[in-house]
Design a protein around this motif. Structure first.
Motif, PDB file in Angstrom:
ATOM      1  N   TYR A   1      -9.152  28.494  41.143  1.00 45.57           N
ATOM      2  CA  TYR A   1     -10.281  27.963  40.378  1.00 45.57           C
ATOM      3  C   TYR A   1     -10.286  26.438  40.438  1.00 45.57           C
ATOM      4  CZ  TYR A   1     -10.435  32.612  38.264  1.00 45.57           C
ATOM      5  OH  TYR A   1     -10.504  33.965  38.066  1.00 45.57           O
ATOM      6  N   VAL A   2     -11.472  25.886  40.338  1.00 47.66           N
ATOM      7  CA  VAL A   2     -11.648  24.452  40.140  1.00 47.66           C
ATOM      8  C   VAL A   2     -12.533  24.282  38.904  1.00 47.66           C
ATOM      9  CG1 VAL A   2     -13.635  24.275  41.702  1.00 47.66           C
ATOM     10  CG2 VAL A   2     -12.270  22.240  41.203  1.00 47.66           C
ATOM     11  N   SER A   3     -12.138  23.357  38.032  1.00 48.62           N
ATOM     12  CA  SER A   3     -12.901  23.068  36.815  1.00 48.62           C
ATOM     13  C   SER A   3     -13.313  21.604  36.837  1.00 48.62           C
ATOM     14  CB  SER A   3     -12.056  23.328  35.567  1.00 48.62           C
ATOM     15  OG  SER A   3     -11.600  24.650  35.545  1.00 48.62           O
ATOM     16  N   PHE A   4     -14.497  21.339  36.336  1.00 45.81           N
ATOM     17  CA  PHE A   4     -14.980  19.962  36.264  1.00 45.81           C
ATOM     18  C   PHE A   4     -16.063  19.871  35.204  1.00 45.81           C
ATOM     19  CE2 PHE A   4     -17.488  22.220  39.356  1.00 45.81           C
ATOM     20  CZ  PHE A   4     -18.797  21.843  39.082  1.00 45.81           C
ATOM     21  N   ILE A   5     -16.332  18.651  34.768  1.00 51.80           N
ATOM     22  CA  ILE A   5     -17.384  18.384  33.785  1.00 51.80           C
ATOM     23  C   ILE A   5     -18.510  17.682  34.525  1.00 51.80           C
ATOM     24  CG2 ILE A   5     -17.999  17.132  31.686  1.00 51.80           C
ATOM     25  CD1 ILE A   5     -15.095  17.529  30.783  1.00 51.80           C
ATOM     26  N   ASP A   6     -19.729  18.204  34.379  1.00 51.96           N
ATOM     27  CA  ASP A   6     -20.866  17.612  35.078  1.00 51.96           C
ATOM     28  C   ASP A   6     -21.424  16.410  34.317  1.00 51.96           C
ATOM     29  OD1 ASP A   6     -22.418  18.632  33.020  1.00 51.96           O
ATOM     30  OD2 ASP A   6     -23.398  20.157  34.247  1.00 51.96           O
ATOM     31  N   GLY A   7     -22.508  15.850  34.806  1.00 49.13           N
ATOM     32  CA  GLY A   7     -23.122  14.671  34.202  1.00 49.13           C
ATOM     33  C   GLY A   7     -23.661  14.899  32.800  1.00 49.13           C
TER      34      GLY A   7
ATOM     35  N   HIS B   1     -17.568  23.300  33.820  1.00 48.16           N
ATOM     36  CA  HIS B   1     -17.808  24.375  34.776  1.00 48.16           C
ATOM     37  C   HIS B   1     -16.468  24.805  35.355  1.00 48.16           C
ATOM     38  CE1 HIS B   1     -22.167  23.789  34.890  1.00 48.16           C
ATOM     39  NE2 HIS B   1     -21.891  22.499  34.814  1.00 48.16           N
ATOM     40  N   LYS B   2     -16.278  26.109  35.472  1.00 47.84           N
ATOM     41  CA  LYS B   2     -15.086  26.659  36.101  1.00 47.84           C
ATOM     42  C   LYS B   2     -15.552  27.631  37.163  1.00 47.84           C
ATOM     43  CE  LYS B   2     -10.699  28.910  35.093  1.00 47.84           C
ATOM     44  NZ  LYS B   2      -9.817  29.421  34.028  1.00 47.84           N
ATOM     45  N   MET B   3     -15.182  27.345  38.415  1.00 51.70           N
ATOM     46  CA  MET B   3     -15.655  28.152  39.536  1.00 51.70           C
ATOM     47  C   MET B   3     -14.465  28.726  40.288  1.00 51.70           C
ATOM     48  SD  MET B   3     -18.511  25.471  40.944  1.00 51.70           S
ATOM     49  CE  MET B   3     -18.720  26.397  42.426  1.00 51.70           C
ATOM     50  N   GLU B   4     -14.609  29.973  40.719  1.00 57.92           N
ATOM     51  CA  GLU B   4     -13.593  30.564  41.576  1.00 57.92           C
ATOM     52  C   GLU B   4     -13.849  30.088  43.004  1.00 57.92           C
ATOM     53  OE1 GLU B   4     -11.565  34.844  42.727  1.00 57.92           O
ATOM     54  OE2 GLU B   4     -13.237  34.787  41.308  1.00 57.92           O
ATOM     55  N   ILE B   5     -12.780  29.710  43.689  1.00 59.30           N
ATOM     56  CA  ILE B   5     -12.882  29.219  45.061  1.00 59.30           C
ATOM     57  C   ILE B   5     -11.906  30.000  45.936  1.00 59.30           C
ATOM     58  CG2 ILE B   5     -13.706  26.913  44.478  1.00 59.30           C
ATOM     59  CD1 ILE B   5     -10.828  25.915  44.612  1.00 59.30           C
ATOM     60  N   ASN B   6     -12.094  29.913  47.244  1.00 55.06           N
ATOM     61  CA  ASN B   6     -11.172  30.620  48.133  1.00 55.06           C
ATOM     62  C   ASN B   6      -9.956  29.742  48.430  1.00 55.06           C
ATOM     63  OD1 ASN B   6     -11.786  28.873  50.268  1.00 55.06           O
ATOM     64  ND2 ASN B   6     -13.383  30.224  51.046  1.00 55.06           N
ATOM     65  N   LEU B   7      -8.981  30.325  49.102  1.00 57.05           N
ATOM     66  CA  LEU B   7      -7.718  29.648  49.379  1.00 57.05           C
ATOM     67  C   LEU B   7      -7.910  28.390  50.223  1.00 57.05           C
ATOM     68  CD1 LEU B   7      -4.633  29.700  49.149  1.00 57.05           C
ATOM     69  CD2 LEU B   7      -4.590  31.133  51.189  1.00 57.05           C
ATOM     70  N   ASP B   8      -8.778  28.440  51.209  1.00 53.76           N
ATOM     71  CA  ASP B   8      -9.003  27.274  52.067  1.00 53.76           C
ATOM     72  C   ASP B   8      -9.537  26.081  51.277  1.00 53.76           C
ATOM     73  OD1 ASP B   8      -8.139  28.642  54.322  1.00 53.76           O
ATOM     74  OD2 ASP B   8     -10.158  29.327  54.828  1.00 53.76           O
ATOM     75  N   ILE B   9     -10.480  26.324  50.402  1.00 55.33           N
ATOM     76  CA  ILE B   9     -11.042  25.245  49.579  1.00 55.33           C
ATOM     77  C   ILE B   9      -9.998  24.728  48.604  1.00 55.33           C
ATOM     78  CG2 ILE B   9     -12.794  24.674  47.858  1.00 55.33           C
ATOM     79  CD1 ILE B   9     -14.651  26.628  49.302  1.00 55.33           C
ATOM     80  N   TYR B  10      -9.213  25.633  48.022  1.00 48.23           N
ATOM     81  CA  TYR B  10      -8.151  25.233  47.102  1.00 48.23           C
ATOM     82  C   TYR B  10      -7.185  24.272  47.795  1.00 48.23           C
ATOM     83  CZ  TYR B  10      -4.100  25.505  44.026  1.00 48.23           C
ATOM     84  OH  TYR B  10      -3.042  25.194  43.207  1.00 48.23           O
TER      85      TYR B  10
END
Length: 80
Positions: free
Chosen positions: A22-28, A33-42
């Motif tokens: 997962y990657v989490s971030f705060i937008d403008g 936001h918390k999104m599931e990502i694949n291993l390559d992106i991680y």
């Protein structure tokens, strides 16, 4: 100075044999936001985080040397 990756949080969870990334971030609008990502992106974000951290440290070291006066540099260079 590099501070790009400070806005992102990387997470890895394991449940049984399944690993999720997962990657989490705060937008403008200050919405988390918390999104599931694949291993390559991680791994790409993980590597970018390391590069960002190293650039930040390098910049801090260089700024530290800019703040030193000639007298302070002379004291550091003298061997007693």
């Amino acid at each position: 100075m590099a501070t790009f990756m400070n806005a992102y949080i990387l997470e890895k969870t394991e449940s049984g044999n399944k690993k999720q990334y997962y990657v989490s971030f705060i937008d403008g609008n200050y919405v988390l936001h918390k999104m599931e990502i694949n291993l390559d992106i991680y791994f790409a974000l993980f590597k970018l985080n390391k590069i960002d951290r190293n650039l930040t440290r390098s910049g801090e070291r260089n700024l530290e040397h800019l703040d030193l006066t000639e007298e302070a540099l002379s004291k550091c260079s003298l061997i007693k």
